[in-house]
Every structure is written in C-alpha cells, then in structure tokens.
Write a protein that holds these residues in place. Structure first.
Motif, PDB file in Angstrom:
ATOM      1  N   UNK A   8      14.249   8.207 -14.622  1.00  0.00           N
ATOM      2  CA  UNK A   8      15.540   7.528 -14.542  1.00  0.00           C
ATOM      3  C   UNK A   8      15.372   6.087 -14.048  1.00  0.00           C
ATOM      4  N   UNK A   9      16.046   5.149 -14.736  1.00  0.00           N
ATOM      5  CA  UNK A   9      16.024   3.741 -14.351  1.00  0.00           C
ATOM      6  C   UNK A   9      17.450   3.216 -14.260  1.00  0.00           C
ATOM      7  N   UNK A  10      17.833   2.604 -13.130  1.00  0.00           N
ATOM      8  CA  UNK A  10      17.031   2.443 -11.908  1.00  0.00           C
ATOM      9  C   UNK A  10      16.815   3.781 -11.222  1.00  0.00           C
ATOM     10  N   UNK A  11      15.771   3.887 -10.427  1.00  0.00           N
ATOM     11  CA  UNK A  11      15.443   5.180  -9.802  1.00  0.00           C
ATOM     12  C   UNK A  11      16.565   5.702  -8.920  1.00  0.00           C
ATOM     13  N   UNK A  12      16.807   6.996  -9.011  1.00  0.00           N
ATOM     14  CA  UNK A  12      17.798   7.654  -8.165  1.00  0.00           C
ATOM     15  C   UNK A  12      17.096   8.163  -6.903  1.00  0.00           C
ATOM     16  N   UNK A  13      17.495   7.616  -5.755  1.00  0.00           N
ATOM     17  CA  UNK A  13      16.824   7.992  -4.509  1.00  0.00           C
ATOM     18  C   UNK A  13      17.391   9.260  -3.896  1.00  0.00           C
ATOM     19  N   UNK A  14      18.574   9.649  -4.334  1.00  0.00           N
ATOM     20  CA  UNK A  14      19.213  10.836  -3.762  1.00  0.00           C
ATOM     21  C   UNK A  14      19.411  11.869  -4.870  1.00  0.00           C
TER      22      UNK A  14
ATOM     23  N   UNK B  91       0.834  -1.213   0.000  1.00  0.00           N
ATOM     24  CA  UNK B  91       0.000   0.000   0.000  1.00  0.00           C
ATOM     25  C   UNK B  91       0.864   1.257   0.000  1.00  0.00           C
ATOM     26  N   UNK B  92       1.950   1.234   0.793  1.00  0.00           N
ATOM     27  CA  UNK B  92       2.716   2.460   1.017  1.00  0.00           C
ATOM     28  C   UNK B  92       3.760   2.741  -0.055  1.00  0.00           C
ATOM     29  N   UNK B  93       4.366   1.696  -0.631  1.00  0.00           N
ATOM     30  CA  UNK B  93       5.446   1.935  -1.597  1.00  0.00           C
ATOM     31  C   UNK B  93       4.987   2.745  -2.824  1.00  0.00           C
ATOM     32  N   UNK B  94       3.832   2.445  -3.421  1.00  0.00           N
ATOM     33  CA  UNK B  94       3.389   3.313  -4.537  1.00  0.00           C
ATOM     34  C   UNK B  94       3.208   4.768  -4.107  1.00  0.00           C
ATOM     35  N   UNK B  95       2.709   4.962  -2.877  1.00  0.00           N
ATOM     36  CA  UNK B  95       2.512   6.332  -2.381  1.00  0.00           C
ATOM     37  C   UNK B  95       3.855   7.031  -2.179  1.00  0.00           C
ATOM     38  N   UNK B  96       4.844   6.288  -1.675  1.00  0.00           N
ATOM     39  CA  UNK B  96       6.180   6.862  -1.499  1.00  0.00           C
ATOM     40  C   UNK B  96       6.783   7.228  -2.850  1.00  0.00           C
ATOM     41  N   UNK B  97       6.558   6.369  -3.857  1.00  0.00           N
ATOM     42  CA  UNK B  97       7.083   6.664  -5.198  1.00  0.00           C
ATOM     43  C   UNK B  97       6.426   7.931  -5.758  1.00  0.00           C
ATOM     44  N   UNK B  98       5.124   8.083  -5.564  1.00  0.00           N
ATOM     45  CA  UNK B  98       4.434   9.287  -6.049  1.00  0.00           C
ATOM     46  C   UNK B  98       4.979  10.525  -5.343  1.00  0.00           C
ATOM     47  N   UNK B  99       5.194  10.427  -4.016  1.00  0.00           N
ATOM     48  CA  UNK B  99       5.740  11.555  -3.261  1.00  0.00           C
ATOM     49  C   UNK B  99       7.143  11.913  -3.747  1.00  0.00           C
ATOM     50  N   UNK B 100       7.961  10.908  -3.972  1.00  0.00           N
ATOM     51  CA  UNK B 100       9.333  11.151  -4.450  1.00  0.00           C
ATOM     52  C   UNK B 100       9.323  11.788  -5.842  1.00  0.00           C
ATOM     53  N   UNK B 101       8.461  11.299  -6.736  1.00  0.00           N
ATOM     54  CA  UNK B 101       8.422  11.816  -8.104  1.00  0.00           C
ATOM     55  C   UNK B 101       7.867  13.233  -8.152  1.00  0.00           C
ATOM     56  N   UNK B 102       7.013  13.574  -7.180  1.00  0.00           N
ATOM     57  CA  UNK B 102       6.445  14.925  -7.186  1.00  0.00           C
ATOM     58  C   UNK B 102       7.512  15.993  -6.950  1.00  0.00           C
ATOM     59  N   UNK B 103       8.654  15.605  -6.371  1.00  0.00           N
ATOM     60  CA  UNK B 103       9.751  16.556  -6.134  1.00  0.00           C
ATOM     61  C   UNK B 103      10.886  16.382  -7.134  1.00  0.00           C
ATOM     62  N   UNK B 104      10.687  15.587  -8.180  1.00  0.00           N
ATOM     63  CA  UNK B 104      11.760  15.307  -9.143  1.00  0.00           C
ATOM     64  C   UNK B 104      11.478  16.009 -10.468  1.00  0.00           C
ATOM     65  N   UNK B 105      12.569  16.376 -11.177  1.00  0.00           N
ATOM     66  CA  UNK B 105      12.366  16.911 -12.526  1.00  0.00           C
ATOM     67  C   UNK B 105      12.139  15.747 -13.488  1.00  0.00           C
ATOM     68  N   UNK B 106      11.899  16.065 -14.763  1.00  0.00           N
ATOM     69  CA  UNK B 106      11.502  15.030 -15.721  1.00  0.00           C
ATOM     70  C   UNK B 106      12.590  13.981 -15.918  1.00  0.00           C
ATOM     71  N   UNK B 107      13.864  14.409 -15.920  1.00  0.00           N
ATOM     72  CA  UNK B 107      14.969  13.463 -16.129  1.00  0.00           C
ATOM     73  C   UNK B 107      15.049  12.474 -14.968  1.00  0.00           C
ATOM     74  N   UNK B 108      15.005  12.991 -13.760  1.00  0.00           N
ATOM     75  CA  UNK B 108      15.094  12.136 -12.572  1.00  0.00           C
ATOM     76  C   UNK B 108      13.864  11.249 -12.454  1.00  0.00           C
ATOM     77  N   UNK B 109      12.684  11.778 -12.827  1.00  0.00           N
ATOM     78  CA  UNK B 109      11.448  11.016 -12.674  1.00  0.00           C
ATOM     79  C   UNK B 109      11.460   9.735 -13.498  1.00  0.00           C
TER      80      UNK B 109
END
Length: 267
Positions: free
Chosen positions: A36-42, A16-34
């Motif tokens: 990016x694979x694998x996802x950059x957490x920092x 339940x929480x991981x998709x929400x965390x991903x949405x929260x993280x992506x909301x603060x990322x620019x298009x390149x970071x959003x």
C-alpha cells in the motif's frame, strides 16, 4: 556545535534503523497492506507470514545449515588464528612482512575466488557440503581473526610470559594459561565478528551450496522470483535471521565492547 553532532548522529541512526523498522512492520502485514502506498502505519497485524516461513519454507533446515557453518568456521578460525597471532606477536614469525601479507589477502575481491573454488570443490566432491563452505569461509575469516588477535596479544605484558617461563612453563602452557585468558575480550570480539561474517555471507554460499546445504541468505533470496516477490515472507524470514545476532549482541555486549575498545586503543 552539540546540536549539530546530535543531528548528524540522529540522521545516521535513522538511516540504519528505518529500513529495519519497515522490514519489521511488513513482516506483520498481508500482501495488500505491504504494497500500500502511502504506507498504512495502523493495520491489523497478522502472523501468517511467520507461519508460512516456518511451516512451508523449511526455515529450520536453512537456519541449521547457517548455524553449523558459522559455528564450525568460527571455532576453527579462533583455534588456528589464536596460535598464529601468538606466534607472530611473541616470536616474530614471518618478520614484519607477515602481518602485511595477512592483511593483503583481504583486499582481493571475493568474486575473483568464487569460480576457482567452485571448480576445485566440484572435482574434490566438496561442492554442496558443509565442509566445502567451512573451508571457503576460513580463507577470508582466518586472516581477519589473526590480524585482530595480534593487536590484542600485544596488550598482554611480556613480563607475564617471562615470569611463567622462569617458573618452568613451556611456550604452549604460557599461551594457554597466561596469554589466552588475558586476551579473552579480544577472543570474544573476534568470535562474534567471525560468526557474523559467516552468517551474513551470500556470494560463496550461492555458488557452493545446493538444496541440502543452502544457508539462510541464499534461501531468503529464493523468495524473489520471476513470478513476483513474497514480500511478507521475505521480511518475516529476514527478522528471524536477524534474531540470533540480536540475542548474541545483548548476551555478550559488555565483552564485545571491551574487546573492541582494547583493540582500538592499541591500534
């Protein structure tokens, strides 16, 4: 076996929480970071997505539309639903068939009703209006509220009604001054759940609203176009749409838990 239960609960919570965390993280990322694979957490967070949503997307109008429809629907559903539930529980209105008939209305797929509602409201001039959407939401929220409140009213001892009637109170006075305050946790639970159902509803809002009455779920979906998906804006607007639900939950969580627990005990 305790470790197994913890493992199952932890896995369910992560789902339940991981998709929400991903949405929260992506909301603060620019298009390149959003993307990016694998996802950059920092990465260096940015507020550009929230700025675009609030200043260019007309988020406030869509938020206000959702708020108006959800509040009006919840208020009317509680008023009518409480009276109907009281009549069903105390006066056996409709007999044993009525509760089952109310529950049966919830089994009809919403997609079956969308086109008839659209054609009727277009003929009546209620398409693309708050009133049309409120009426539509009442058709499936009101039975749900009635069904929920009947179980809460059953917990209020009938001896209280009888004592008030002996003292000269009328049926409506008994309902307003005796039964309703005693079932307040149930009223709160029904109000929150009705509000959430309206706030998240998408299908009817998509068909029955226009540019002036578009609600948040429909507006957010419009960010997904054939030219691409504004993933940062989608995530930012999603987080802003979730925020009121989170605030409401923490504001009345004790009332909500008490109400749901009482309903569960009584069945």
């Amino acid at each position: 076996m305790q470790w197994a239960s913890h493992l199952i609960l932890g896995s369910a919570s992560a789902m339940v929480l991981l998709p929400l965390v991903w949405v929260l993280r992506t909301s603060f990322a620019d298009k390149v970071v959003a993307y990016q694979m694998p996802p950059d957490l920092f990465f260096a967070p940015t507020l550009d997505n929230y700025r675009d949503v609030l200043l260019r997307f007309d988020f406030g109008s869509f938020f206000l539309n959702s708020l108006i429809v959800a509040l009006l629907t919840t208020a009317i559903a509680l008023l009518l639903g409480a009276l109907a539930a009281y009549a069903i529980d105390r006066f056996r209105t409709g007999g044993a068939v009525m509760p089952l008939a109310i529950l049966a209305t919830q089994m009809m797929p919403p997609i079956v009703l969308v086109i008839p509602f659209f054609l009727i409201f277009k003929r009546l001039g209620l398409a693309d209006s708050h009133a049309g959407l409120v009426i539509t939401y009442l058709t499936f929220n009101l039975p749900y509220v009635v069904w929920l409140l009947v179980s809460f009213f059953k917990r209020v001892p009938r001896e209280l009604d009888e004592a008030a009637l002996i003292d000269g109170a009328g049926p409506f006075t008994v309902f307003w001054r005796i039964v309703l305050p005693a079932a307040l946790p149930g009223i709160g639970a029904a109000a929150v759940l009705s509000f959430v159902l309206c706030w998240n509803e998408f299908l009817f809002a998509l068909m029955l609203t226009g540019q002036q009455t578009k609600t948040l779920p429909v507006a957010i979906s419009s960010l997904v176009t054939q030219q691409g998906t504004a993933i940062g804006a989608v995530c930012a607007s999603t987080m802003l749409a979730i925020a009121p639900m989170v605030l409401i939950y923490f504001a009345i969580r004790k009332l909500l838990v008490a109400g749901l627990s009482l309903g569960a005990v009584k069945g």
